[in-house]
Write a protein that holds these residues in place. Structure first.
Motif, PDB file in Angstrom:
ATOM      1  N   HIS A  67      32.852  43.249 -50.252  1.00  0.00           N
ATOM      2  CA  HIS A  67      34.069  44.048 -50.390  1.00  0.00           C
ATOM      3  C   HIS A  67      34.149  45.136 -49.322  1.00  0.00           C
ATOM      4  O   HIS A  67      35.245  45.484 -48.880  1.00  0.00           O
ATOM      5  N   ALA A  68      32.995  45.667 -48.930  1.00  0.00           N
ATOM      6  CA  ALA A  68      32.966  46.784 -47.974  1.00  0.00           C
ATOM      7  C   ALA A  68      32.020  46.469 -46.826  1.00  0.00           C
ATOM      8  O   ALA A  68      31.115  45.636 -46.967  1.00  0.00           O
ATOM      9  N   PRO A  69      32.209  47.113 -45.666  1.00  0.00           N
ATOM     10  CA  PRO A  69      31.295  46.910 -44.529  1.00  0.00           C
ATOM     11  C   PRO A  69      29.876  47.320 -44.904  1.00  0.00           C
ATOM     12  O   PRO A  69      29.667  48.127 -45.820  1.00  0.00           O
ATOM     13  N   GLU A 104      39.078  39.935 -44.640  1.00  0.00           N
ATOM     14  CA  GLU A 104      39.100  39.090 -43.445  1.00  0.00           C
ATOM     15  C   GLU A 104      39.275  37.621 -43.806  1.00  0.00           C
ATOM     16  O   GLU A 104      40.010  36.886 -43.145  1.00  0.00           O
ATOM     17  N   VAL A 105      38.580  37.211 -44.854  1.00  0.00           N
ATOM     18  CA  VAL A 105      38.607  35.800 -45.247  1.00  0.00           C
ATOM     19  C   VAL A 105      39.971  35.422 -45.829  1.00  0.00           C
ATOM     20  O   VAL A 105      40.548  34.387 -45.476  1.00  0.00           O
ATOM     21  N   ALA A 106      40.467  36.267 -46.721  1.00  0.00           N
ATOM     22  CA  ALA A 106      41.731  35.967 -47.402  1.00  0.00           C
ATOM     23  C   ALA A 106      42.932  36.438 -46.596  1.00  0.00           C
ATOM     24  O   ALA A 106      43.786  37.186 -47.079  1.00  0.00           O
ATOM     25  N   PHE A 112      42.069  28.913 -39.695  1.00  0.00           N
ATOM     26  CA  PHE A 112      41.298  27.910 -38.966  1.00  0.00           C
ATOM     27  C   PHE A 112      39.851  28.347 -38.716  1.00  0.00           C
ATOM     28  O   PHE A 112      39.105  27.625 -38.055  1.00  0.00           O
ATOM     29  N   THR A 113      39.472  29.517 -39.183  1.00  0.00           N
ATOM     30  CA  THR A 113      38.104  29.996 -38.984  1.00  0.00           C
ATOM     31  C   THR A 113      37.376  30.070 -40.319  1.00  0.00           C
ATOM     32  O   THR A 113      36.729  29.108 -40.739  1.00  0.00           O
ATOM     33  N   TRP A 114      37.483  31.207 -41.002  1.00  0.00           N
ATOM     34  CA  TRP A 114      36.803  31.345 -42.293  1.00  0.00           C
ATOM     35  C   TRP A 114      37.330  30.348 -43.319  1.00  0.00           C
ATOM     36  O   TRP A 114      36.563  29.778 -44.101  1.00  0.00           O
ATOM     37  N   GLY A 115      38.637  30.144 -43.317  1.00  0.00           N
ATOM     38  CA  GLY A 115      39.214  29.215 -44.282  1.00  0.00           C
ATOM     39  C   GLY A 115      38.656  27.815 -44.126  1.00  0.00           C
ATOM     40  O   GLY A 115      38.241  27.177 -45.108  1.00  0.00           O
TER      41      GLY A 115
END
Length: 255
Positions: A67-69, A104-106, A112-115
């Motif tokens: 959730h956080a860095p 970043e993911v959602a 085309f990367t994380w997804g």
């Protein structure tokens, strides 16, 4: 009195090779303890997820979503986990962790990367499965380009690693990494034609040769089985000398 039957955990159901189940369980426990509420989800990909891991050869490849860095103290957690694995699970060659934030993911830019990585390559072993946010992917040229954008830099870095290796074992490991990178990159050139998702380097190379088995002069240029070709294998040394050893090693170990 009825005997209770325990239900297999998510990790037990997700990891095909049972000797790697305790490894993943220990990893998740360490991450939960070290990251606490910041931990969102954990995924495994590569040979361990596919059930093709080879003891003392294969790495454990992990995607970690938070959730956080990471704070400074949390970054040191990876060093602790690596040390713990070397002691308790010496058959795991190494631990490779890729990190990302939920935000970043959602996101649409991660399609085309994380997804793609989570949907097509990963197995969820803890937390909410973000791969469910993405639909099914169709093999395409756009995806191949996204995943090979770094090929020039990666190949140069790995060739340097081969050249600077201090012993034969280190050199072979660097050659293996380079061979895997090149074989998968080559498959990216025909991904949109085969319409298949392949991860195994040897299968990727053979699929590539179905379309590009000869060079411009009509002669065979690459023997994927590691045997001497009619012209030459790819070069993985900065000096330019041919080095078929990388192909041979990948063929032998099938990592």
């Amino acid at each position: 009195m009825q005997t209770q039957v325990s239900t297999p955990s998510l990790i037990q159901r997700s990891i095909p090779q049972q000797n790697y189940v305790p490894v993943v369980e220990d990893l998740v426990a360490c991450l939960k303890s070290g990251l606490k509420e910041s931990l969102h989800s954990v995924y495994v990909y590569g040979s361990v997820a596919n059930g093709t891991a080879i003891p003392n050869v294969s790495n454990l490849d992990v995607v970690l979503v938070t959730h956080a860095p990471f704070s400074v103290s949390q970054k040191s957690l990876f060093n602790s986990i690596n040390w713990r694995f070397q002691k308790d699970f010496p058959f795991v060659k190494g631990l490779a962790i890729r990190t990302a934030l939920v935000s970043e993911v959602a996101s649409l830019s991660a399609l085309f990367t994380w997804g793609f990585l989570l949907k097509q390559c990963c197995t969820n072993v803890y937390g909410e499965d973000l791969s469910e946010c993405f639909g099914d992917y169709v093999p395409s040229w756009e995806i191949a380009k996204q995943w090979n954008m770094d090929i020039e830099q990666s190949a140069a870095m790995l060739r340097k690693e081969v050249a600077l290796a201090e012993d034969a074992q280190s050199q072979v490991e660097a050659q293996r990494k380079l061979a895997k990178k090149l074989l998968r990159a080559a498959y990216g050139l025909v991904l949109h034609k085969t319409k298949r998702w392949l991860d195994d380097p040897m299968e990727s190379g053979r699929a590539f040769l179905e379309f590009y088995s000869t060079g411009a002069d009509g002669r065979a240029t690459w023997d994927i089985a590691g045997q001497p070709s009619h012209t030459k294998t790819f070069c993985c040394r900065p000096c330019g000398r041919l080095c078929p050893l990388a192909c041979q090693r990948v063929s032998k170990d099938r990592v």
